[in-house]
Write an enzyme that holds these catalytic residues in place. Structure first.
Site, mmCIF file in Angstrom:
data_model
loop_
_atom_site.group_PDB
_atom_site.id
_atom_site.type_symbol
_atom_site.label_atom_id
_atom_site.label_comp_id
_atom_site.label_asym_id
_atom_site.label_seq_id
_atom_site.Cartn_x
_atom_site.Cartn_y
_atom_site.Cartn_z
ATOM 1 N N HIS A 177 0.835 -1.195 -0.049
ATOM 2 C CA HIS A 177 0.252 -0.013 0.012
ATOM 3 C C HIS A 177 0.871 1.455 0.010
ATOM 4 O O HIS A 177 2.036 1.357 0.615
ATOM 5 C CB HIS A 177 -0.912 0.248 1.197
ATOM 6 C CG HIS A 177 -1.944 -0.975 1.155
ATOM 7 N ND1 HIS A 177 -2.435 -1.578 2.448
ATOM 8 C CD2 HIS A 177 -3.133 -0.974 0.222
ATOM 9 C CE1 HIS A 177 -3.536 -2.135 1.728
ATOM 10 N NE2 HIS A 177 -4.065 -1.812 0.645
ATOM 11 N N CYS A 271 -1.930 2.441 9.020
ATOM 12 C CA CYS A 271 -3.164 1.652 8.530
ATOM 13 C C CYS A 271 -4.304 1.515 9.555
ATOM 14 O O CYS A 271 -5.312 1.203 9.172
ATOM 15 C CB CYS A 271 -2.623 0.258 8.278
ATOM 16 S SG CYS A 271 -1.220 0.027 7.401
HETATM 17 N N1 ARG Z 1 -4.310 -7.262 6.321
HETATM 18 C C1 ARG Z 1 -4.394 -6.089 5.874
HETATM 19 C C2 ARG Z 1 -4.498 -6.419 4.264
HETATM 20 O O1 ARG Z 1 -3.571 -7.000 3.800
HETATM 21 C C3 ARG Z 1 -3.659 -4.912 6.245
HETATM 22 C C4 ARG Z 1 -4.027 -3.591 5.751
HETATM 23 C C5 ARG Z 1 -2.733 -2.512 5.929
HETATM 24 N N2 ARG Z 1 -3.571 -1.373 5.514
HETATM 25 C C6 ARG Z 1 -2.674 -0.373 5.129
HETATM 26 N N3 ARG Z 1 -3.409 0.728 4.867
HETATM 27 N N4 ARG Z 1 -1.658 -0.551 4.547
HETATM 28 O O2 ARG Z 1 -5.387 -5.788 3.438
#
Ligand code: ARG
Length: 285
Positions: A177, A271
């Protein structure tokens, strides 16, 4: 206490109000990123304490926190950054790449509708994972694509919000991300993890951010960029001394907030938050 830097620039202009979701049903029950391993145990009590620690650290820094109710069967709902994009009283709901997270959208949309937001949707089949892949810098919205969000979603987000979007391709699956690679600090500065960006993205950065703070690869992989900036406080999953000194030299106060249980699902401080006080600049006509 740090003296404000003599050349202190105005802050971000956002980041004082957040939506968060308690980790009531949090766990690693599937694997959709390289951090997640279902065989690794999550200590639910510890996750809860760490999440509460983050809430109180943000409040101490001067932020307000609003709550989204947790829901069984949606362990990643705790990562509210991915709910969508906030623009004033407009909410553009995320379209999650993985089926495991798609059930979250109904909860997110219900919250924003109940709180007086106009809810917009991306076209079916166009994935975008919200503020996790889109952070404002100055008057533009920087948005990542590849692992979770589609490049074509950016034009759609621009159309729906009126914001100018700068697209950056993410290249390292561990930094899947944008908010693991980029952290706006104020109107001139941002932390950036070159490990996660390609050369074109770094050119976009050079033209956009006058004073980038480049993260070493090990800093990036400790999710140092996944930090929440509240005024001059930078709430970070971890802060190595080199980075702490660089931030302090600019007048910021780095504060570490241990979210190691949440990191087992591949998410850090940023996150776990969705800024609610964002007004996107309009694209130049
Ligand atoms: N387990 C979640 C996923 O893989 C973690 C999300 C992390 N979020 C972020 N904004 N980087 O989607």
């Amino acid at each position: 206490m740090n003296e404000p830097a003599p050349d202190a620039t105005p802050g971000l202009g956002w980041g004082r109000r957040y939506l968060m979701c308690p980790p009531d049903f949090f766990g690693v029950f599937y694997e959709i990123n390289p951090w997640m391993h279902t065989e690794v145990q999550v200590d639910a009590e510890r996750a809860r304490r760490q999440w509460e620690g983050l809430v109180s650290t943000l409040k101490q820094a001067g932020a307000e926190v609003e709550l989204l109710e947790a829901a069984p069967g949606l362990p990643d709902l705790v990562f509210t950054a991915n709910a969508g994009i906030v623009n004033g009283k407009q909410f553009v709901a995320a379209r999650f790449r993985h089926p495991q997270r798609q059930g979250e959208s109904a909860k997110d949309v219900a919250w924003f509708s109940a709180h007086g937001y106009r809810v917009d949707h991306l076209p079916p089949g166009t994935n975008h994972e919200g503020a996790g892949d889109a952070l404002p810098f100055g008057s533009v919205l920087v948005s990542g694509y590849r692992f979770r969000s589609d490049a074509v979603s950016h034009a759609e987000i621009s159309r729906l919000t009126g914001a100018a979007v700068r697209s950056v391709e993410l290249v390292d699956p561990r930094l899947y991300h944008l908010d693991m690679t980029f952290c706006p600090l104020d109107s001139r500065r941002a932390m950036v993890a070159p490990l996660g960006w390609d050369r074109y993205g770094l050119r976009v950065l050079a033209s956009l951010v006058p004073e980038p703070l480049f993260l070493e690869d090990d800093e990036a992989l400790s999710l140092c960029a996944n930090s929440v900036v509240v005024g001059t406080t930078v709430v970070m999953p971890t802060c190595p001394p080199r980075l702490g000194r660089a931030l302090e030299a600019w007048g910021f106060d780095p504060v570490e907030c241990d979210v190691s249980e949440l990191l087992k699902a591949g998410g850090g401080c940023r996150c776990l938050t969705l800024a609610l006080d964002v007004e996107l600049g309009k694209a130049p006509s």
